[in-house]
Design a protein around this motif. Structure first.
Motif, mmCIF file in Angstrom:
data_model
loop_
_atom_site.group_PDB
_atom_site.id
_atom_site.type_symbol
_atom_site.label_atom_id
_atom_site.label_comp_id
_atom_site.label_asym_id
_atom_site.label_seq_id
_atom_site.Cartn_x
_atom_site.Cartn_y
_atom_site.Cartn_z
ATOM 1 N N THR A 1 5.019 7.230 0.447
ATOM 2 C CA THR A 1 3.230 7.151 0.530
ATOM 3 C C THR A 1 2.829 6.002 -0.086
ATOM 4 O OG1 THR A 1 3.417 9.439 1.082
ATOM 5 C CG2 THR A 1 1.307 8.504 0.843
ATOM 6 N N ALA A 2 1.831 5.174 0.449
ATOM 7 C CA ALA A 2 1.078 4.279 -0.205
ATOM 8 C C ALA A 2 -0.185 4.627 -0.650
ATOM 9 C CB ALA A 2 0.912 2.868 0.586
ATOM 10 N N TYR A 3 -1.008 4.184 -1.638
ATOM 11 C CA TYR A 3 -1.986 4.716 -2.413
ATOM 12 C C TYR A 3 -2.710 3.348 -3.023
ATOM 13 C CZ TYR A 3 0.238 9.097 -3.002
ATOM 14 O OH TYR A 3 1.058 10.444 -2.686
ATOM 15 N N TYR A 4 -4.000 3.499 -3.005
ATOM 16 C CA TYR A 4 -4.836 2.329 -3.551
ATOM 17 C C TYR A 4 -5.461 3.052 -4.867
ATOM 18 C CZ TYR A 4 -5.354 -0.119 0.714
ATOM 19 O OH TYR A 4 -5.092 -1.196 1.823
ATOM 20 N N MET B 1 5.505 2.314 -7.532
ATOM 21 C CA MET B 1 5.687 0.810 -7.761
ATOM 22 C C MET B 1 4.208 0.216 -7.470
ATOM 23 S SD MET B 1 7.349 -2.306 -5.117
ATOM 24 C CE MET B 1 6.190 -1.938 -3.973
ATOM 25 N N LEU B 2 3.555 -0.595 -8.348
ATOM 26 C CA LEU B 2 2.381 -1.254 -8.443
ATOM 27 C C LEU B 2 2.492 -2.606 -7.936
ATOM 28 C CD1 LEU B 2 1.890 1.623 -10.345
ATOM 29 C CD2 LEU B 2 0.264 0.055 -11.443
ATOM 30 N N ARG B 3 1.600 -2.971 -6.861
ATOM 31 C CA ARG B 3 1.382 -4.455 -6.503
ATOM 32 C C ARG B 3 0.139 -4.751 -6.104
ATOM 33 N NH1 ARG B 3 1.835 -5.707 -0.979
ATOM 34 N NH2 ARG B 3 1.937 -3.867 0.316
ATOM 35 N N VAL B 4 -0.163 -5.878 -6.102
ATOM 36 C CA VAL B 4 -1.294 -6.425 -5.646
ATOM 37 C C VAL B 4 -1.632 -6.467 -3.919
ATOM 38 C CG1 VAL B 4 -3.113 -8.220 -5.970
ATOM 39 C CG2 VAL B 4 -1.676 -7.514 -8.095
ATOM 40 N N VAL B 5 -2.647 -5.958 -3.653
ATOM 41 C CA VAL B 5 -2.770 -6.351 -2.092
ATOM 42 C C VAL B 5 -4.214 -6.760 -2.059
ATOM 43 C CG1 VAL B 5 -3.399 -5.035 0.127
ATOM 44 C CG2 VAL B 5 -1.331 -4.256 -1.350
ATOM 45 N N ASP B 6 -4.544 -7.931 -1.656
ATOM 46 C CA ASP B 6 -5.800 -8.680 -1.593
ATOM 47 C C ASP B 6 -6.439 -8.436 -3.152
ATOM 48 O OD1 ASP B 6 -5.532 -8.971 1.209
ATOM 49 O OD2 ASP B 6 -6.680 -7.446 1.588
ATOM 50 N N ALA C 1 -2.354 -1.708 -5.446
ATOM 51 C CA ALA C 1 -1.859 -0.633 -4.750
ATOM 52 C C ALA C 1 -0.555 0.001 -5.278
ATOM 53 C CB ALA C 1 -1.388 -1.256 -3.055
ATOM 54 N N MET C 2 -0.232 1.376 -4.903
ATOM 55 C CA MET C 2 0.903 1.714 -5.645
ATOM 56 C C MET C 2 1.617 2.719 -4.462
ATOM 57 S SD MET C 2 1.204 4.872 -8.653
ATOM 58 C CE MET C 2 0.335 6.133 -7.789
ATOM 59 N N HIS C 3 3.045 2.167 -4.283
ATOM 60 C CA HIS C 3 3.738 3.013 -3.225
ATOM 61 C C HIS C 3 4.569 3.842 -4.322
ATOM 62 C CE1 HIS C 3 3.408 0.086 -0.099
ATOM 63 N NE2 HIS C 3 3.029 -0.908 -1.277
ATOM 64 N N GLY C 4 4.618 5.095 -3.502
ATOM 65 C CA GLY C 4 5.443 6.218 -3.963
ATOM 66 C C GLY C 4 6.910 5.898 -3.834
ATOM 67 N N LEU C 5 7.889 5.881 -4.746
ATOM 68 C CA LEU C 5 9.106 5.695 -4.330
ATOM 69 C C LEU C 5 10.103 6.931 -4.512
ATOM 70 C CD1 LEU C 5 9.488 2.468 -6.636
ATOM 71 C CD2 LEU C 5 9.062 2.482 -4.206
ATOM 72 N N LEU C 6 11.067 7.036 -3.725
ATOM 73 C CA LEU C 6 12.079 8.109 -4.017
ATOM 74 C C LEU C 6 13.113 8.029 -5.052
ATOM 75 C CD1 LEU C 6 13.079 8.458 -0.070
ATOM 76 C CD2 LEU C 6 11.576 9.924 -1.378
ATOM 77 N N TRP C 7 13.509 8.934 -5.828
ATOM 78 C CA TRP C 7 14.183 8.427 -6.908
ATOM 79 C C TRP C 7 15.776 8.049 -6.243
ATOM 80 C CZ3 TRP C 7 12.425 8.819 -11.528
ATOM 81 C CH2 TRP C 7 11.253 9.690 -11.726
ATOM 82 N N PRO C 8 16.259 7.374 -6.988
ATOM 83 C CA PRO C 8 17.746 6.837 -6.606
ATOM 84 C C PRO C 8 18.714 7.828 -5.821
ATOM 85 C CG PRO C 8 17.240 5.765 -8.478
ATOM 86 C CD PRO C 8 16.096 6.900 -8.508
ATOM 87 N N ASP C 9 18.526 9.082 -6.664
ATOM 88 C CA ASP C 9 19.615 9.847 -5.982
ATOM 89 C C ASP C 9 18.968 10.678 -4.966
ATOM 90 O OD1 ASP C 9 17.577 11.538 -7.032
ATOM 91 O OD2 ASP C 9 18.683 12.741 -8.627
#
Length: 378
Positions: free
Chosen positions: A111-114, A154-159, A163-171
């Motif tokens: 899921t993505a968040y602002y 994961m935090l990245r810049v959008v405009d 924004a923050m994308h929820g990431l699944l754990w590697p396992d």
């Protein structure tokens, strides 16, 4: 952004810098939801929450959480218990590293968040982090707790927003061993060339131009039923052709169809390549595909006409004793319409060999008839 309801309030921990933020959903669903009804009378189906011990309906305020153990026993866990956990991520998005964006497997993205700055004092450190992410061309890896569990983000810049994308754990990512195709299948260079041609023909697309056709069709259906009109009929699809195991022909047809849909004239390059590849095995791809006969392949199949004519002539020379036997042998060794045409030509004396043979037969017969006459006159 001010009118979007936040789902979580906390802070970004950036070293010793704390940035108060609000977490809001970056996406929204436009899917159409349905209610369950009783088919007999159309009444709504509703679910009520009952306590098994008291056999009565309970309200939301009377409902808590519990963990079910292996033996079926329930262990109550309260919100206070969870809030008291010794985790730094309980109300904090803790940045743990900065990595290049290509290090993140898209399979992990959830899921993505602002992230919105919460208050005036948070504005400057928020912009500082945003500009640092832009200049470094990296993304921030963080840990945070949401809805009863610790998550990876994961935090990245959008405009101009972080924004923050929820990431699944590697396992939580399953392996591909059980779903990978058979490694023994070989793909030829010609098939790859056609796949590349199809990709080039389809070209690129602006994602903003894509829309949900299924949702629009459902909306039209609901509007028609609400107004008492007849539901729109499904468009008539193209008649399916023969199903054969020919991946090459399916790729060639796909390239032509893609060009026609884009208003381009299909060139003859594809057909030429097909003619060069007719010697290959058509069915080695192993998949079922819809194909149509190609002009280049038809010309390749009609090439043996000259060979069939030679066989008919040679057979006629060998079978000089009987004309009917010559016709039968010619029909067996020739194939299709070419054989029948060659036989007919042989019978009518259209070929040079048949003409010579017929003339030879006539001369022989004349000589035989003439000889007894000479003896009689003598």
């Amino acid at each position: 952004m001010l009118h979007v309801r936040s789902i979580w309030n906390g802070a970004i921990s950036f070293g010793l810098v704390s940035i108060p933020i609000k977490l809001v959903n970056a996406t929204e669903s436009h899917s159409i939801s349905f209610r369950q009804i009783h088919l007999e009378d159309g009444g709504r189906i509703r679910y009520r929450k009952f306590c098994e011990l008291e056999d009565r309906e309970v309200t939301s305020g009377e409902i808590g959480k519990a963990y079910e153990d292996g033996d079926g026993s329930l262990i109550p866990v309260t919100d206070e218990d969870l809030a008291a956990l010794p985790l730094p991520t309980a109300r904090t998005i803790e940045i743990v590293a900065f990595v290049p964006a290509d290090r993140i497997d898209p399979l992990q993205m959830d899921t993505a968040y602002y992230l919105s700055a919460n208050g005036v004092p948070a504005t400057k450190p928020y912009i500082l982090l945003r500009e640092a992410l832009k200049r470094s061309r990296k993304v921030a890896i963080a840990k945070f707790a949401l809805r009863g569990r610790e998550r990876l983000g994961m935090l990245r810049v959008v405009d101009d927003v972080i924004a923050m994308h929820g990431l699944l754990w590697p396992d939580e990512i399953r392996g591909t061993d059980e779903v990978a195709p058979d490694a023994g299948v070989t793909v030829r260079d010609q098939e790859l060339d056609l796949a590349d041609a199809l990709m080039d023909t389809l070209g690129e697309v602006d994602l903003a131009d894509l829309h949900d056709d299924y949702r629009e069709a459902v909306e039209e259906l609901i509007a028609a039923k609400a107004s008492g009109e007849q539901a729109p009929a499904a468009p008539a699809g193209e008649k399916a052709g023969g199903k054969v195991l020919d991946l090459m022909a399916a790729l060639e047809k796909s390239v032509r169809a893609a060009k026609e849909s884009r208003g381009e004239e299909p060139d003859g390059a594809t057909g030429g390549k097909a003619g060069e590849r007719t010697g290959g095995k058509a069915g080695e791809a192993g998949g079922t595909a819809e194909v149509t006969p190609l002009p280049a392949r038809r010309s390749a199949r009609t090439a043996p006409k000259a060979v069939g004519g030679k066989k008919s002539t040679s057979t006629a020379k060998k079978a000089a004793a009987k004309k009917a036997a010559t016709k039968k042998t010619t029909a067996k060794q020739s194939s299709g319409t070419t054989a029948r045409t060659a036989t007919k030509s042989t019978a009518q004396g259209s070929t040079k060999g048949a003409a010579k043979k017929t003339a030879a037969k006539k001369n022989t017969a004349t000589a035989k008839k003439a000889t007894p006459r000479k003896r009689a006159s003598a």
